[in-house]
Design a protein around this motif. Structure first.
Motif, mmCIF file in Angstrom:
data_model
loop_
_atom_site.group_PDB
_atom_site.id
_atom_site.type_symbol
_atom_site.label_atom_id
_atom_site.label_comp_id
_atom_site.label_asym_id
_atom_site.label_seq_id
_atom_site.Cartn_x
_atom_site.Cartn_y
_atom_site.Cartn_z
ATOM 1 N N ALA A 185 0.497 -9.051 -7.011
ATOM 2 C CA ALA A 185 0.448 -7.910 -6.615
ATOM 3 C C ALA A 185 1.971 -7.204 -6.540
ATOM 4 N N THR A 186 2.841 -8.291 -6.172
ATOM 5 C CA THR A 186 4.308 -7.763 -5.854
ATOM 6 C C THR A 186 4.788 -7.276 -7.481
ATOM 7 N N ALA A 187 4.262 -7.995 -8.446
ATOM 8 C CA ALA A 187 4.810 -7.704 -9.702
ATOM 9 C C ALA A 187 4.293 -6.338 -10.579
ATOM 10 N N VAL A 188 2.819 -6.253 -9.893
ATOM 11 C CA VAL A 188 2.378 -4.777 -10.682
ATOM 12 C C VAL A 188 2.969 -3.826 -9.599
ATOM 13 N N LYS A 189 3.203 -4.093 -8.407
ATOM 14 C CA LYS A 189 3.758 -2.789 -7.729
ATOM 15 C C LYS A 189 5.405 -2.468 -8.183
ATOM 16 N N LYS A 190 5.943 -3.302 -8.613
ATOM 17 C CA LYS A 190 7.206 -3.269 -9.208
ATOM 18 C C LYS A 190 7.172 -2.154 -10.291
ATOM 19 N N TRP A 191 6.091 -2.520 -11.312
ATOM 20 C CA TRP A 191 6.178 -1.795 -12.527
ATOM 21 C C TRP A 191 5.252 -0.481 -12.110
ATOM 22 N N LEU A 192 4.506 -0.434 -11.268
ATOM 23 C CA LEU A 192 3.850 1.001 -10.731
ATOM 24 C C LEU A 192 5.394 1.711 -10.363
ATOM 25 N N ASP A 193 6.159 1.312 -9.600
ATOM 26 C CA ASP A 193 7.202 2.186 -9.342
ATOM 27 C C ASP A 193 8.338 2.628 -10.356
ATOM 28 N N LYS A 194 8.425 1.707 -11.144
ATOM 29 C CA LYS A 194 8.969 2.163 -12.464
ATOM 30 C C LYS A 194 8.449 3.204 -13.304
ATOM 31 N N SER A 195 6.891 3.291 -13.090
ATOM 32 C CA SER A 195 6.142 4.258 -13.742
ATOM 33 C C SER A 195 6.405 5.614 -13.001
ATOM 34 N N ALA A 196 6.316 5.549 -11.729
ATOM 35 C CA ALA A 196 6.678 6.840 -11.057
ATOM 36 C C ALA A 196 8.137 7.182 -11.072
ATOM 37 N N GLU A 197 8.914 6.564 -11.441
ATOM 38 C CA GLU A 197 10.478 7.072 -11.664
ATOM 39 C C GLU A 197 10.524 7.760 -13.156
ATOM 40 N N VAL A 251 -8.337 -10.846 -9.982
ATOM 41 C CA VAL A 251 -7.357 -10.034 -10.045
ATOM 42 C C VAL A 251 -7.565 -8.540 -9.310
ATOM 43 N N LYS A 252 -8.946 -8.141 -9.281
ATOM 44 C CA LYS A 252 -9.041 -6.906 -8.556
ATOM 45 C C LYS A 252 -8.883 -7.127 -6.984
ATOM 46 N N LYS A 253 -9.386 -8.329 -6.551
ATOM 47 C CA LYS A 253 -9.305 -8.209 -5.165
ATOM 48 C C LYS A 253 -7.685 -8.479 -4.745
ATOM 49 N N ALA A 254 -7.110 -9.145 -5.614
ATOM 50 C CA ALA A 254 -5.564 -9.089 -5.440
ATOM 51 C C ALA A 254 -4.681 -7.923 -5.312
ATOM 52 N N LEU A 255 -5.445 -7.179 -6.362
ATOM 53 C CA LEU A 255 -4.648 -5.432 -6.709
ATOM 54 C C LEU A 255 -5.156 -4.432 -5.632
ATOM 55 N N SER A 256 -6.300 -4.858 -5.182
ATOM 56 C CA SER A 256 -6.991 -3.836 -4.245
ATOM 57 C C SER A 256 -5.999 -3.151 -3.072
ATOM 58 N N SER A 257 -4.996 -4.205 -2.756
ATOM 59 C CA SER A 257 -4.190 -3.867 -1.871
ATOM 60 C C SER A 257 -3.372 -2.638 -1.973
ATOM 61 N N LEU A 258 -3.270 -2.569 -3.331
ATOM 62 C CA LEU A 258 -2.169 -1.211 -3.757
ATOM 63 C C LEU A 258 -2.879 0.100 -3.570
ATOM 64 N N GLY A 259 -4.145 0.000 -3.283
ATOM 65 C CA GLY A 259 -4.737 1.284 -3.225
ATOM 66 C C GLY A 259 -5.137 2.220 -4.133
ATOM 67 N N LEU A 260 -5.053 1.656 -5.228
ATOM 68 C CA LEU A 260 -5.252 2.422 -6.567
ATOM 69 C C LEU A 260 -6.770 2.081 -7.282
ATOM 70 N N GLU A 261 -7.103 3.098 -8.009
ATOM 71 C CA GLU A 261 -8.348 2.675 -8.788
ATOM 72 C C GLU A 261 -8.064 1.725 -9.775
ATOM 73 N N ALA A 289 0.911 -1.155 0.061
ATOM 74 C CA ALA A 289 0.250 0.040 -0.061
ATOM 75 C C ALA A 289 0.773 1.389 0.044
ATOM 76 N N LYS A 290 2.044 1.139 0.349
ATOM 77 C CA LYS A 290 2.883 2.422 0.383
ATOM 78 C C LYS A 290 3.418 2.656 -1.084
ATOM 79 N N HIS A 291 3.218 3.782 -1.571
ATOM 80 C CA HIS A 291 3.538 4.167 -3.028
ATOM 81 C C HIS A 291 3.932 5.467 -3.073
ATOM 82 N N ASP A 292 4.640 5.815 -4.213
ATOM 83 C CA ASP A 292 4.893 7.356 -4.254
ATOM 84 C C ASP A 292 3.638 8.080 -4.581
ATOM 85 N N ALA A 293 3.380 9.308 -4.111
ATOM 86 C CA ALA A 293 2.484 10.170 -4.040
ATOM 87 C C ALA A 293 1.866 10.426 -5.673
#
Length: 312
Positions: free
Chosen positions: A299-311, A196-206, A172-176
């Motif tokens: 969820a871990t894989a998606v978080k990795k690519w979200l972090d790269k998006s933020a970079e 997939v929706k339930k698994a990724l809901s932990s990321l706190g994004l739409e 749930a911790k991610h770049d603003a």
């Protein structure tokens, strides 16, 4: 019948060209059904089945095949029909879904057909949520039904859909800068979309979802037309591979070849597995490949690519 899949390795060039091959079979009546050849390991006449205590009522028994014990699911019963009575003259389709091997008991197995994904259509709207169809197509003037195997398997042995609590807190911790981003999902199975929706809901994004590759592509282009670049709004897309009208490989290739979509991170998430699919991921330009279904891994894989998006 023993040689029906002998040439499967020669057919791999079909994938990535929005084509597939279906193995056609029947259950208890005249209706024909199809399963993707790339899910199938083997087709054989039904061997003796061993009953075991506490088996799900849809599992007719277990078969001992080439040193492996495989549960055999009556596909007629699993879809609300009557059980297949004449087991001695029935067949088992040995298939791999979601990292496990199952046997599907069917009345008869017929032939393999070569078809374009564009000819594979969503089930009729009137089919409803209770339907076990994920798609339909027409062959020689006859309707072929493609079953939602993931729904059937989930009813027999429900998968864990949520991320571990300790991991969820970390994910749930991610770049603003990601707060306004969405995660996009493309999958033709309603059960898979829900998982997939339930698994990724932990990321706190739409989260936004599409039922097939074509619908996803059109929506992504619509978002890009509003923002100039789809990544201004979408952080990552998680796409199935097997989908009506446009498969995940073709969707990925379209995304990567379209300038306003090309920077989007694509994670292919599929019940298809194996070295071949890893090679196809590279060929079409996908960023990652996750075999279904493990919520923590996804969820871990998606978080990795979200972090790269933020970079970026």
């Amino acid at each position: 019948m023993a040689g029906i899949l002998d040439s499967v390795n020669q057919r791999t060039q079909l994938v990535g060209q929005n084509r597939l091959e279906l193995l056609l079979f029947k259950l208890n009546n005249r209706q024909r059904y199809g399963i993707n050849v790339f899910k199938v390991r083997e087709v054989l006449q039904c061997p003796p089945l061993t009953s075991m205590p506490k088996l799900n009522k849809l599992v007719r028994g277990v078969a001992h095949i080439r040193g492996q014990t495989i549960s055999v699911i009556d596909m007629s019963m699993a879809t609300g029909g009557r059980k297949i009575e004449d087991i001695k003259n029935a067949f088992i389709v040995i298939a791999e879904y979601n990292r496990s091997v199952q046997g599907f008991l069917v009345g008869s197995v017929e032939r393999i057909i070569n078809i374009n994904w564009e000819a594979i259509l969503p089930p009729p709207e009137g089919a409803g949520k209770a339907s076990y169809l994920t798609a339909v197509t027409e062959v020689d003037g006859e309707l072929i039904e493609i079953l939602d195997v993931e729904k059937i398997l989930n009813e027999i042995a429900p998968a864990r859909e949520v991320v571990r609590e300790d991991m969820a807190e970390e994910l749930a911790k991610h770049d603003a800068s990601l707060d306004d981003k969405i995660i996009f999902i493309a999958d033709d199975s309603s059960v898979a979309r829900s998982q997939v929706k339930k698994a990724l809901s932990s990321l706190g994004l739409e989260i936004e979802a599409a039922k097939d590759g074509r619908e996803a592509l059109e929506r992504l282009k619509e978002i890009a037309s509003e923002t100039g670049d789809v990544t201004d709004k979408v952080g990552v897309i998680v796409s199935d591979i097997e989908m009506p009208e446009m498969d995940g490989y073709t969707l990925t290739a379209e995304i990567k070849s379209t300038p306003e979509l090309a920077k989007l991170h694509v994670v292919l998430h599929t019940s298809l597995s194996g070295v071949f699919n890893q090679a196809m991921v590279k060929k079409v330009g996908a960023d990652d490949f996750i075999a279904k279904f493990h919520p923590d891994e996804l969820a871990t894989a998606v978080k990795k690519w979200l972090d790269k998006s933020a970079e970026n």
